[in-house]
Write a protein that holds these residues in place. Sequence first.
Motif, PDB file in Angstrom:
ATOM      1  N   PHE A 163       1.779   6.677   3.866  1.00  9.96           N
ATOM      2  CA  PHE A 163       0.834   5.757   3.241  1.00  9.96           C
ATOM      3  C   PHE A 163       0.962   5.783   1.724  1.00  9.96           C
ATOM      4  CE2 PHE A 163      -0.915   7.080   7.275  1.00  9.96           C
ATOM      5  CZ  PHE A 163      -1.107   5.856   7.889  1.00  9.96           C
ATOM      6  N   LYS A 164       0.688   4.623   1.128  1.00 10.32           N
ATOM      7  CA  LYS A 164       0.774   4.487  -0.327  1.00 10.32           C
ATOM      8  C   LYS A 164      -0.528   3.896  -0.852  1.00 10.32           C
ATOM      9  CE  LYS A 164       5.545   3.235   0.339  1.00 10.32           C
ATOM     10  NZ  LYS A 164       5.877   2.238   1.309  1.00 10.32           N
ATOM     11  N   PHE A 165      -0.890   4.329  -2.035  1.00 11.34           N
ATOM     12  CA  PHE A 165      -2.040   3.737  -2.708  1.00 11.34           C
ATOM     13  C   PHE A 165      -1.557   2.593  -3.591  1.00 11.34           C
ATOM     14  CE2 PHE A 165      -3.803   7.791  -1.569  1.00 11.34           C
ATOM     15  CZ  PHE A 165      -5.100   7.468  -1.229  1.00 11.34           C
ATOM     16  N   LYS A 166      -2.412   1.619  -3.762  1.00  6.53           N
ATOM     17  CA  LYS A 166      -2.141   0.506  -4.659  1.00  6.53           C
ATOM     18  C   LYS A 166      -2.905   0.747  -5.956  1.00  6.53           C
ATOM     19  CE  LYS A 166      -2.080  -3.610  -2.889  1.00  6.53           C
ATOM     20  NZ  LYS A 166      -0.768  -3.872  -3.432  1.00  6.53           N
ATOM     21  N   GLU A 167      -2.400   0.216  -7.056  1.00  6.54           N
ATOM     22  CA  GLU A 167      -3.144   0.421  -8.305  1.00  6.54           C
ATOM     23  C   GLU A 167      -4.501  -0.250  -8.253  1.00  6.54           C
ATOM     24  OE1 GLU A 167      -1.600  -2.149 -11.727  1.00  6.54           O
ATOM     25  OE2 GLU A 167       0.252  -1.232 -11.043  1.00  6.54           O
ATOM     26  N   GLU A 168      -4.674  -1.217  -7.360  1.00  3.33           N
ATOM     27  CA  GLU A 168      -5.963  -1.892  -7.231  1.00  3.33           C
ATOM     28  C   GLU A 168      -7.002  -1.077  -6.462  1.00  3.33           C
ATOM     29  OE1 GLU A 168      -2.693  -4.870  -7.605  1.00  3.33           O
ATOM     30  OE2 GLU A 168      -3.025  -3.265  -6.180  1.00  3.33           O
ATOM     31  N   ASN A 169      -6.575   0.018  -5.803  1.00  5.98           N
ATOM     32  CA  ASN A 169      -7.538   0.849  -5.086  1.00  5.98           C
ATOM     33  C   ASN A 169      -8.596   1.388  -6.038  1.00  5.98           C
ATOM     34  OD1 ASN A 169      -4.854   1.813  -3.159  1.00  5.98           O
ATOM     35  ND2 ASN A 169      -6.714   1.170  -2.146  1.00  5.98           N
ATOM     36  N   ARG A 170      -9.817   1.451  -5.526  1.00  3.64           N
ATOM     37  CA  ARG A 170     -10.903   2.012  -6.328  1.00  3.64           C
ATOM     38  C   ARG A 170     -10.683   3.507  -6.537  1.00  3.64           C
ATOM     39  NH1 ARG A 170     -15.693   0.479  -2.520  1.00  3.64           N
ATOM     40  NH2 ARG A 170     -14.023   0.923  -1.098  1.00  3.64           N
ATOM     41  N   GLN A 209       4.070  -2.376   4.371  1.00  6.13           N
ATOM     42  CA  GLN A 209       4.633  -1.330   3.507  1.00  6.13           C
ATOM     43  C   GLN A 209       3.735  -0.078   3.513  1.00  6.13           C
ATOM     44  OE1 GLN A 209       4.248  -4.661   2.326  1.00  6.13           O
ATOM     45  NE2 GLN A 209       6.338  -4.995   3.001  1.00  6.13           N
ATOM     46  N   TYR A 210       2.719  -0.060   4.363  1.00  2.00           N
ATOM     47  CA  TYR A 210       1.775   1.053   4.497  1.00  2.00           C
ATOM     48  C   TYR A 210       0.975   1.298   3.213  1.00  2.00           C
ATOM     49  CZ  TYR A 210       4.044   1.828   8.924  1.00  2.00           C
ATOM     50  OH  TYR A 210       4.535   1.650  10.195  1.00  2.00           O
ATOM     51  N   GLU A 211       0.759   0.221   2.450  1.00  2.00           N
ATOM     52  CA  GLU A 211      -0.124   0.305   1.290  1.00  2.00           C
ATOM     53  C   GLU A 211      -1.553   0.157   1.797  1.00  2.00           C
ATOM     54  OE1 GLU A 211       2.464  -1.635  -2.277  1.00  2.00           O
ATOM     55  OE2 GLU A 211       1.713  -3.021  -0.762  1.00  2.00           O
ATOM     56  N   ILE A 212      -2.424   1.044   1.358  1.00  2.00           N
ATOM     57  CA  ILE A 212      -3.806   1.048   1.840  1.00  2.00           C
ATOM     58  C   ILE A 212      -4.595  -0.070   1.164  1.00  2.00           C
ATOM     59  CG2 ILE A 212      -5.947   2.376   1.994  1.00  2.00           C
ATOM     60  CD1 ILE A 212      -4.195   4.927   2.005  1.00  2.00           C
ATOM     61  N   PHE A 213      -5.113  -0.985   1.975  1.00  2.63           N
ATOM     62  CA  PHE A 213      -5.953  -2.068   1.484  1.00  2.63           C
ATOM     63  C   PHE A 213      -7.423  -1.730   1.650  1.00  2.63           C
ATOM     64  CE2 PHE A 213      -2.127  -4.314   1.116  1.00  2.63           C
ATOM     65  CZ  PHE A 213      -2.356  -5.478   0.419  1.00  2.63           C
ATOM     66  N   ASP A 214      -7.754  -0.961   2.669  1.00  3.99           N
ATOM     67  CA  ASP A 214      -9.136  -0.555   2.909  1.00  3.99           C
ATOM     68  C   ASP A 214      -9.107   0.795   3.593  1.00  3.99           C
ATOM     69  OD1 ASP A 214     -12.023  -1.006   3.062  1.00  3.99           O
ATOM     70  OD2 ASP A 214     -11.691  -1.077   5.224  1.00  3.99           O
ATOM     71  N   GLY A 215      -9.896   1.747   3.049  1.00  7.69           N
ATOM     72  CA  GLY A 215     -10.023   3.031   3.719  1.00  7.69           C
ATOM     73  C   GLY A 215      -9.470   4.227   2.973  1.00  7.69           C
ATOM     74  N   GLN A 216      -9.317   4.121   1.642  1.00 10.88           N
ATOM     75  CA  GLN A 216      -8.747   5.264   0.932  1.00 10.88           C
ATOM     76  C   GLN A 216      -9.633   6.505   1.020  1.00 10.88           C
ATOM     77  OE1 GLN A 216      -9.618   2.497  -0.910  1.00 10.88           O
ATOM     78  NE2 GLN A 216     -10.655   3.119  -2.760  1.00 10.88           N
ATOM     79  N   HIS A 217     -10.954   6.330   1.140  1.00  9.91           N
ATOM     80  CA  HIS A 217     -11.836   7.491   1.297  1.00  9.91           C
ATOM     81  C   HIS A 217     -11.613   8.148   2.664  1.00  9.91           C
ATOM     82  CE1 HIS A 217     -13.917   5.499  -2.048  1.00  9.91           C
ATOM     83  NE2 HIS A 217     -14.289   6.721  -2.372  1.00  9.91           N
TER      84      HIS A 217
END
Length: 90
Positions: free
Chosen positions: A17-24, A53-61
Amino acid sequence: MNKIIGNVYETNDYTMFKFKEENRILDGLKVNALIKQLKQDGKQLQPIIVNKQYEIFDGQHRYNYAKNNNLPIYYMIIPGLTKEDFDNGI
């Protein structure tokens, strides 16, 4: 008639999984609320939402809680998600 439109997957491979810079930024209060809910329910009920691409759009917590506690990640791939979807609050 109902139609199946996606699958929920389970993994312990946190590296996919990858984080996006837009993630909170992670919020300690949300993490604590999540911990309380998971202890009460005994499991993660909502999958995280990722693109191909397994970028997290919702659920980083939820992702961080599961990773930090060596728990499985439940996730759903929604093909075609873009930055615009993220900006519109998917």
